[in-house]
Design a protein around this motif. Structure first.
Motif, PDB file in Angstrom:
ATOM      1  N   SER A  15     -15.845  31.896  21.064  1.00 52.11           N
ATOM      2  CA  SER A  15     -16.929  30.980  20.698  1.00 52.11           C
ATOM      3  C   SER A  15     -17.038  30.867  19.183  1.00 52.11           C
ATOM      4  CB  SER A  15     -18.247  31.501  21.274  1.00 52.11           C
ATOM      5  OG  SER A  15     -19.325  30.738  20.796  1.00 52.11           O
ATOM      6  N   LEU A  51     -11.643  21.684  20.378  1.00 53.34           N
ATOM      7  CA  LEU A  51     -11.320  21.808  21.793  1.00 53.34           C
ATOM      8  C   LEU A  51     -10.999  20.437  22.383  1.00 53.34           C
ATOM      9  CD1 LEU A  51     -14.270  24.184  22.764  1.00 53.34           C
ATOM     10  CD2 LEU A  51     -11.876  24.838  22.503  1.00 53.34           C
ATOM     11  N   ILE A  55     -17.003  22.788  25.741  1.00 48.56           N
ATOM     12  CA  ILE A  55     -17.183  23.960  26.600  1.00 48.56           C
ATOM     13  C   ILE A  55     -18.446  24.682  26.141  1.00 48.56           C
ATOM     14  CG2 ILE A  55     -16.203  26.154  27.387  1.00 48.56           C
ATOM     15  CD1 ILE A  55     -13.430  25.042  26.614  1.00 48.56           C
ATOM     16  N   ASN A  56     -19.393  24.827  27.033  1.00 49.66           N
ATOM     17  CA  ASN A  56     -20.662  25.500  26.707  1.00 49.66           C
ATOM     18  C   ASN A  56     -21.295  24.937  25.431  1.00 49.66           C
ATOM     19  OD1 ASN A  56     -20.079  27.140  28.897  1.00 49.66           O
ATOM     20  ND2 ASN A  56     -19.353  28.826  27.637  1.00 49.66           N
ATOM     21  N   GLY A  61     -13.371  26.014  18.933  1.00 44.93           N
ATOM     22  CA  GLY A  61     -13.154  27.379  19.381  1.00 44.93           C
ATOM     23  C   GLY A  61     -12.246  28.088  18.396  1.00 44.93           C
ATOM     24  N   TYR A  63      -9.102  30.297  18.058  1.00 45.54           N
ATOM     25  CA  TYR A  63      -7.925  30.609  18.876  1.00 45.54           C
ATOM     26  C   TYR A  63      -7.181  31.829  18.325  1.00 45.54           C
ATOM     27  CZ  TYR A  63      -8.181  26.089  21.263  1.00 45.54           C
ATOM     28  OH  TYR A  63      -8.567  25.021  22.035  1.00 45.54           O
ATOM     29  N   GLU A  79      -7.600  40.445  32.602  1.00 46.97           N
ATOM     30  CA  GLU A  79      -8.284  39.247  33.092  1.00 46.97           C
ATOM     31  C   GLU A  79      -9.762  39.535  33.355  1.00 46.97           C
ATOM     32  OE1 GLU A  79      -7.506  36.290  36.799  1.00 46.97           O
ATOM     33  OE2 GLU A  79      -5.729  37.153  35.838  1.00 46.97           O
ATOM     34  N   ASN A  83     -12.912  37.795  31.447  1.00 48.37           N
ATOM     35  CA  ASN A  83     -13.938  37.085  32.222  1.00 48.37           C
ATOM     36  C   ASN A  83     -15.335  37.594  31.912  1.00 48.37           C
ATOM     37  OD1 ASN A  83     -12.874  34.966  33.827  1.00 48.37           O
ATOM     38  ND2 ASN A  83     -11.867  36.473  35.130  1.00 48.37           N
ATOM     39  N   ILE A  89     -14.685  31.964  25.484  1.00 46.93           N
ATOM     40  CA  ILE A  89     -15.060  30.791  26.274  1.00 46.93           C
ATOM     41  C   ILE A  89     -13.909  30.298  27.165  1.00 46.93           C
ATOM     42  CG2 ILE A  89     -16.942  30.046  24.786  1.00 46.93           C
ATOM     43  CD1 ILE A  89     -15.083  28.061  23.454  1.00 46.93           C
ATOM     44  N   ARG A  90     -12.672  30.646  26.813  1.00 47.45           N
ATOM     45  CA  ARG A  90     -11.501  30.319  27.645  1.00 47.45           C
ATOM     46  C   ARG A  90     -10.397  31.319  27.325  1.00 47.45           C
ATOM     47  NH1 ARG A  90     -14.351  27.608  30.227  1.00 47.45           N
ATOM     48  NH2 ARG A  90     -14.047  25.520  31.019  1.00 47.45           N
ATOM     49  N   PHE A  91      -9.504  31.520  28.291  1.00 46.06           N
ATOM     50  CA  PHE A  91      -8.325  32.345  28.044  1.00 46.06           C
ATOM     51  C   PHE A  91      -7.214  31.898  28.983  1.00 46.06           C
ATOM     52  CE2 PHE A  91     -10.527  34.582  31.427  1.00 46.06           C
ATOM     53  CZ  PHE A  91      -9.500  34.974  32.274  1.00 46.06           C
ATOM     54  N   LEU A  92      -6.012  32.269  28.623  1.00 47.35           N
ATOM     55  CA  LEU A  92      -4.833  31.938  29.426  1.00 47.35           C
ATOM     56  C   LEU A  92      -3.834  33.075  29.260  1.00 47.35           C
ATOM     57  CD1 LEU A  92      -3.303  29.795  31.129  1.00 47.35           C
ATOM     58  CD2 LEU A  92      -2.418  28.914  28.979  1.00 47.35           C
TER      59      LEU A  92
END
Length: 118
Positions: A15, A51, A55-56, A61, A63, A79, A83, A89-92
């Motif tokens: 964030s 982004l 998101i939210n 964001g 990175y 993971e 979470n 706010i996001r992950f991969l």
């Protein structure tokens, strides 16, 4: 080579509302986790980027990408940790095959194949 571990690319988007000190602590906590579960081969600090969609209520964001070799069983723990982190706010998480390493090596100018076989 350890057959219980694999090579992963982990992208986290933090964030943009966190302070510089909080950002360092968040990244440090994931560095420590990945070092405990395996090892970090390379990291990229992309910084603040726009982004693709909001998101939210955030348009931007922060990175950060880790290239690491960790235990396959640790991916679920990573993971779960991502979470539960309110600041992420996001992950991969992507498993990287050895065939893809040649391209990455040429772009980053490091030799991962030798490091993977250690």
């Amino acid at each position: 080579m350890d057959f219980n571990s694999a090579f992963y690319e982990t992208l986290i988007v933090i964030s943009p509302t966190v302070s510089e000190e909080e950002k360092k602590q968040i990244i440090s906590s994931y560095e420590n986790f990945l070092r405990r579960e395996g090892r970090i081969i390379y990291q990229i600090k992309w910084g603040k980027k726009k982004l693709a969609y909001i998101i939210n209520k955030n348009r931007f964001g922060i990175y950060h990408i880790f290239y690491c070799k960790i235990l396959k069983s640790s991916v679920k723990n990573l993971e779960k940790k991502l979470n539960q982190d309110e600041n992420v706010i996001r992950f991969l998480i992507l498993k990287i095959k050895k065939k893809a390493l040649n391209y990455f090596e040429s772009k980053v100018n490091i030799t991962l194949n030798k490091k993977l076989d250690e």
